[in-house]
Scaffold this motif. Structure first.
Motif, short mmCIF file in Angstrom:
data_model
loop_
_atom_site.label_atom_id
_atom_site.label_comp_id
_atom_site.label_asym_id
_atom_site.label_seq_id
_atom_site.Cartn_x
_atom_site.Cartn_y
_atom_site.Cartn_z
N SER A 41 0.83 -1.21 0.00
CA SER A 41 0.00 0.00 0.00
C SER A 41 0.86 1.25 0.00
N ALA A 42 1.91 1.25 0.84
CA ALA A 42 2.80 2.41 0.86
C ALA A 42 3.49 2.59 -0.49
N TYR A 43 3.86 1.47 -1.11
CA TYR A 43 4.51 1.53 -2.42
C TYR A 43 3.58 2.15 -3.46
N GLN A 44 2.35 1.69 -3.47
CA GLN A 44 1.41 2.19 -4.47
C GLN A 44 1.08 3.66 -4.24
N ALA A 45 0.86 4.03 -2.96
CA ALA A 45 0.51 5.42 -2.66
C ALA A 45 1.66 6.36 -3.01
N LEU A 46 2.88 5.99 -2.61
CA LEU A 46 4.02 6.85 -2.89
C LEU A 46 4.33 6.90 -4.39
N LYS A 47 4.15 5.77 -5.06
CA LYS A 47 4.40 5.77 -6.50
C LYS A 47 3.39 6.63 -7.22
N ASP A 48 2.12 6.58 -6.79
CA ASP A 48 1.09 7.43 -7.41
C ASP A 48 1.41 8.91 -7.19
N LYS A 49 1.83 9.25 -5.96
CA LYS A 49 2.16 10.65 -5.68
C LYS A 49 3.34 11.11 -6.52
N LEU A 50 4.37 10.27 -6.56
CA LEU A 50 5.55 10.64 -7.34
C LEU A 50 5.23 10.76 -8.82
N THR A 51 4.42 9.81 -9.33
CA THR A 51 4.03 9.86 -10.74
C THR A 51 3.21 11.11 -11.04
N LYS A 52 2.31 11.45 -10.12
CA LYS A 52 1.48 12.63 -10.32
C LYS A 52 2.32 13.89 -10.32
#
Length: 759
Positions: free
Chosen positions: A265-276
């Protein structure tokens, strides 16, 4: 035609290669260790989120004097490649701390030494000076052993090396010079080998023969990220500590009550934020380029402005030098004139004394005159000569130089000037003003008062900004209404909206520019237009006991003899009088608000409103009452009869006595005071500095408020079938002061409205 197309394609390819090379070169800055300025090797993530090579971190800790906290020794290569001849050159350059420093550190609690107990009450806290943020970060008791390796950064460095072919071929770490090109790598041995060296260090029939060879690499990483505390694979992320944890860390007391989420979950959330965020940056490249151009233009203006400032300072200093030179010439001329005058007087005195010598001057002439025998002729000539000889004799007897040789009166006192020149500095902008919250308030207008800090440079004028906070926010920058060039340290803001909350701030300005804004101050405006009136003492009052001020805004009740005797319990049936004073204005429509201050030492005061006809009927020649708890109205009172009367009462009063407000059963909930089982039967609340009364004539309601915080104290009905006027009742001693309208203050007025500017 074909040759042109080939040339165009070749040019496009070369441009692409140049862009790729530039991009790689720019990215290389992100892959350099801030300590050794080389590409990261086994980078560690510091608590401040910066990275540093493991070997560099050990070197820094060694220079700081920390012993035995360089991390897990197993993290270093354990193969023959870790011999002194093949170890990293940075380790050989490491500067060890001096012996006396080590002794001091050991005695102060750093490192380990005989006699130290493990798990002491005050464990050692290791501080690491981060070279990136220039701050000290705490590593905890375990030092570098408690840090995670940045495996992602290692992979990026390796891909970068392969893409730009940094360092060429990977050489064998075990060959004698010159080493051969490596063909294999061993994760267990953490080294690269040529074919011969791999066979030599992995002999057949030994445990090392089971090692699985890999491709040669410069970075040997574990397969997964391991917890530095328990050597377990991390599976969760602690949002509270912002740290990866394993299953054992999760159940330990250290993370008890923390918000822990799976690492997926942390990976997905941080990856989404970084991608955004990255998408936003890539989608606004034009904005980035525009800002770069703006910054470059700012750099050019800075260079020009800096040069102009240098020239201005040089010109001013030269001007000071010219003034000093002119003054120096003037002072030297004055000294020269004084010197010449004294020399002339001394020269004349010397000539006079030389004439007194034997055979010269006056003495020789006198000797010749004495030879004259003709008496009349002698008398004629000797008379004048005798006067000159007498003066010369007196000068000889009372000798004193005609002028002083000292020039002490020409000494200069340059102490003040030297101090001024020493303190000569650039003019600073004014510091942020401090708003005087004791004198700043909102009534019919907003009165704003401020001052500068003690050591702040002076301000030529001020800028006031204000806005309403209770209006819906609009997209874009916050809109402030601004007033420029306000002189003095106070101002009036006219025509504020009623029932609103304003936020205000001030900043000063002088020749150096604008200073910082003051802290924001929030002011509540009255819920209705302010009613201006004076106290009318023409009827229904006792002039012996009530004293109204000359401006008719204050009244004081002086207790009479019956009340004093009752206080001493000398009389069993004394009669107390109720003294009433009314306002000279009656309300017949709309909403009105006014405020007053009641003396906390007042015995019993009632503040409120009532029908003018009923007040005149009830208090014209008011009768005496037996008890000081007598209620002068027969209507609604905050501390008297039942509030469940069907018809609206003609009066509404708030009872104040001895610094307290008495609230009845119906008022407890309005004031926010409730008991365990519901509203209390009656209660008291502290008397605020000012009381506010808000009358809604159409609704037939009157509200009593804390005029400072505008917190409601009491709301009750009122008969508004006729004109309603303010009323104040006194039993015993007391005093009431009407709040003075802000508009009467002789301050600078600033009208609200218009000239709205963007912040």
């Amino acid at each position: 035609m074909a040759e042109g197309e080939d040339m165009q394609a070749f040019t496009s390819i070369m441009d692409a290669l140049v862009r790729i090379s530039t991009s790689m070169k720019n990215m290389e800055k992100e892959l350099l260790c801030p300590v050794c300025q080389e590409m990261y090797k086994q980078p560690l993530v510091l608590p401040c989120t910066h990275n540093v090579c493991q070997a560099c971190a050990r070197e820094v800790l060694g220079q700081q004097g920390y012993v035995g906290h360089g991390g897990d020794p197993s993290s270093e290569p354990t193969s023959p490649a870790s011999t002194p001849s093949t170890r990293s050159p940075r380790l050989s350059r490491r500067t060890l701390p001096k012996p006396d420093r080590l002794d001091r550190l050991l005695k102060s609690g750093f490192g380990t030494y005989p006699g130290r107990k493990r798990g002491a009450l005050h464990p050692q806290v290791i501080m690491f000076p981060c070279p990136a943020c220039q701050g000290d970060v705490e590593l905890g008791e375990r030092g570098l052993a408690g840090l995670f390796r940045n495996l992602t950064l290692e992979r990026v460095v390796e891909r970068y090396r392969q893409s730009v072919s940094v360092g060429g071929a990977i050489l064998c770490q075990l060959c004698k010079p010159p080493p051969l090109e490596a063909t294999k790598g061993c994760t267990e041995c953490r080294a690269t080998f040529c074919n011969e060296c791999f066979k030599l260090f992995h002999p057949w029939g030994t445990q090392k023969a089971q090692h699985e060879p890999t491709l040669p690499t410069l970075s040997f990483r574990p397969k997964g990220l391991m917890c530095p505390d328990h050597k377990e694979e991390v599976t969760h992320y602690c949002k509270t500590c912002q740290r990866l944890v394993c299953q054992l860390c999760r159940v330990r007391r250290t993370h008890s009550g923390h918000k822990i989420t799976p690492v997926l979950s942390a990976y997905q959330a941080l990856k989404d934020k970084l991608t955004k965020s990255l998408t936003y940056i890539l989608g606004n490249q034009d904005t980035v380029q525009t800002q770069i151009c703006e910054l470059e233009e700012t750099v050019r203006h800075t260079e020009v402005s800096g040069q102009q400032a240098k020239e201005e300072v040089s010109q001013l200093v030269r001007g000071l030098g010219a003034v000093l030179e002119e003054r120096r010439a003037s002072l030297l001329q004055a000294i020269e004139e004084c010197q010449q005058e004294r020399l002339a007087r001394l020269s004349a005195q010397i000539q006079e004394h030389r004439s007194l010598l034997d055979g010269s001057g006056l003495v020789g002439y006198a000797q010749e005159v004495l030879k004259e025998t003709d008496q009349p002729c002698f008398v004629q000539a000797a008379k004048q000569l005798h006067n000159r000889i007498a003066r010369a004799t007196e000068a000889l007897q009372m000798f004193r130089p005609a002028a002083s040789s000292s020039f002490r009166h020409c000494q200069l006192d340059v102490g003040r000037e030297m101090k001024l020149l020493t303190e000569l500095n650039f003019l600073r902008v004014p510091e942020a003003p401090v708003i005087d919250t004791q004198r700043t308030f909102a009534y019919d207008q907003i009165f704003l008062c401020w001052r500068l800090p003690p050591h702040s440079p002076p301000a030529w004028h001020y800028t006031i900004e204000f806005r309403r906070t209770d209006v819906p926010a609009q997209p874009g920058p916050t809109r402030w209404q601004r007033r420029e060039e306000v002189r003095g340290t106070s101002a009036l803001l006219e025509n504020p909206d009623t029932g609103s909350v304003y936020v205000l701030r001030v900043r000063g300005c002088n020749k150096a520019g604008y200073g910082e804004y003051s802290e924001d101050v929030h002011l509540h405006t009255p819920p209705a237009p302010v009613l201006h009136f004076f106290l009318d003492g023409r009827w229904g009052t006792s002039r012996e006991r009530l004293a109204i001020s000359k401006d008719q805004r204050a009244v004081r009740s002086v207790p009479g003899l019956p009340l004093l005797l009752a206080a001493e319990r000398l009389l069993t049936g004394c009669h107390l009088s109720v003294d009433v004073v009314l306002g000279d204005v009656a309300v017949t429509q709309g909403r009105s608000y006014w405020a007053c201050a009641v003396d906390p030492a007042s015995y019993l005061v009632k503040v409120g409103v009532g029908l003018e006809s009923k007040l005149q009927e009830s208090f014209q020649g008011a009768p005496d009452v037996i008890s000081p708890r007598y209620d002068p109205d027969s209507g609604h009172d905050s501390g008297a009869e039942d509030a469940t009367v069907e018809a609206s009462p003609p009066f509404a009063f708030l009872t104040i006595g001895m610094g307290k407000i008495l609230l009845g059963a119906g008022a407890s909930s309005n004031a926010g005071l409730t008991g365990r089982d519901g509203p209390a039967a009656s209660c008291t609340v502290p008397l605020p500095p000012r009381l506010g009364i808000c009358l809604d004539y159409e609704r037939g309601r009157v509200s009593f408020l804390d005029a400072v915080s505008f917190r409601g104290l009491l709301e009750c009905p009122l008969d508004c079938s006729g004109p309603v006027c303010p009323a104040f009742c006194f039993i015993g001693g007391g005093a009431v002061q009407l709040q003075e309208p802000v508009g009467t203050k002789p301050e600078r007025k600033v009208t609200i409205g218009g000239f709205a500017k963007l912040d």
